[in-house]
Design a protein around this motif. Structure first.
Motif, PDB file in Angstrom:
ATOM      1  N   UNK A  92       0.845  -1.211   0.000  1.00 40.64           N
ATOM      2  CA  UNK A  92       0.000   0.000   0.000  1.00 40.64           C
ATOM      3  C   UNK A  92       0.870   1.247   0.000  1.00 40.64           C
ATOM      4  N   UNK A  93       1.891   1.230   0.881  1.00 40.96           N
ATOM      5  CA  UNK A  93       2.814   2.379   0.972  1.00 40.96           C
ATOM      6  C   UNK A  93       3.547   2.609  -0.338  1.00 40.96           C
ATOM      7  N   UNK A  94       3.875   1.514  -1.012  1.00 36.73           N
ATOM      8  CA  UNK A  94       4.644   1.615  -2.264  1.00 36.73           C
ATOM      9  C   UNK A  94       3.767   1.860  -3.491  1.00 36.73           C
ATOM     10  N   UNK A  95       2.439   1.819  -3.291  1.00 38.85           N
ATOM     11  CA  UNK A  95       1.525   1.995  -4.420  1.00 38.85           C
ATOM     12  C   UNK A  95       1.517   0.793  -5.351  1.00 38.85           C
ATOM     13  N   UNK A  96       1.818  -0.392  -4.804  1.00 37.55           N
ATOM     14  CA  UNK A  96       1.910  -1.588  -5.647  1.00 37.55           C
ATOM     15  C   UNK A  96       0.800  -2.600  -5.365  1.00 37.55           C
TER      16      UNK A  96
END
Length: 311
Positions: A92-96
């Protein structure tokens, strides 16, 4: 494993190995114990009953150490569940997250179906090829012996160096730890310089021996259904490309006539109509056109022209 027993797995929400691959694409291995320690700070016990590799589904257990093995499985299951939550948060943090949910996870069931289906192999074709290539290996070997005047081990770099650089006094190649290199590139260059026939036979020997070894590895790979069931790997290449092992179907040569003959051994099996090949068209250039918004490049793609053919 489930499909082989008539079960269809549905509702897959995460896969800790795939999630770790997306979070850490440069990493080579994704071991559960390492990931658990890294993401949850917990160490997985290494009880003697700890299973390795794919778990069996016989569910019967074994009496000796059964409780210990069961506890190890419970620990791994618990660690996997906790790790999944931690990795989901990281993605989620990495946008993946979408990449995992919309691309990689749906692909799991597609690859499982492909592995299960396999590809039909013409075992007679492969057996005939192996015999023919075996004859060519022998012929190239005998021709090399005749060119030198005695027998020697064509597969031994040490003996090759002795024959080429000491006996025949051919020009020295690039220096390496064990003397002078006898790799194919060096021998090809040496052949262009000297035109000595032994080099031609040596290179021929290597080519046909390599092809024979590929064919010989394919022959026992076919299952009772006459089909080869390779394993597709989603998490090997950092670029996201698939790879295949046991056998490596992407490694079957195509540039030479003999390599193409190996490919003829993969056939349309019973119950199927045809073999289909599909590939991305200019994937990198299309991504570049999309990201740059370059009007000329976009217009070129929209025109429908084939860039490869035009080039």
């Amino acid at each position: 494993a489930l499909a082989a027993r008539g079960f269809r797995l549905a509702g897959l929400t995460s896969d800790t190995a795939l999630a770790a691959y997306l979070a850490l694409p440069g990493q080579r291995t994704f071991d559960l114990a390492d990931l658990a320690l890294r993401y949850t700070g917990k160490e997985l016990g290494t009880a003697s009953g700890t299973p390795t590799g794919q778990l069996t589904l016989d569910l019967a257990g074994e009496e000796d150490g059964e409780a210990e093995a069961a506890m190890a499985l419970v620990l791994r299951a618990r660690a996997t569940a906790e790790l999944a939550d931690a990795l989901d948060a990281d993605l989620d943090r990495r946008g993946a997250s979408e990449l995992l949910r919309d691309v990689e996870l749906p692909l799991v069931s597609v690859l499982a179906a492909m592995e299960q289906a396999g590809i039909a192999a013409d075992s007679d074709h492969f057996a005939a090829m192996s015999a023919g290539l075996g004859g060519e290996v022998k012929a190239a070997e005998q021709a090399a012996f005749a060119a030198v005047g005695h027998e020697f081990n064509l597969g031994s770099p040490k003996q090759l160096q002795e024959v080429l650089f000491t006996e025949l006094s051919l020009p020295k190649t690039k220096r390496i730890k064990t003397g002078y290199t006898t790799d194919s590139e060096a021998l090809t260059s040496l052949l262009a310089q000297t035109e000595h026939p032994v080099l031609e036979h040596l290179l021929r020997y290597r080519d046909v021996a390599k092809l024979k070894s590929i064919v010989d590895t394919l022959i026992p790979m076919a299952g009772e259904d006459g089909r080869i069931h390779t394993t597709y790997n989603q998490m090997i290449a950092a670029t996201g490309r698939l790879s295949s092992t046991d056998p490596n179907l992407q490694n079957i040569p195509i540039r030479t006539e003999e390599g193409r003959r190996i490919r003829q051994g993969f056939v349309v099996g019973q119950g199927y109509e045809c073999l289909l090949t599909a590939d991305y068209s200019q994937i990198e250039l299309r991504i570049m056109a999309h990201l740059s918004g370059d009007e000329a490049l976009i217009a070129a793609f929209e025109s429908g022209h084939d860039f490869h053919a035009a080039t």
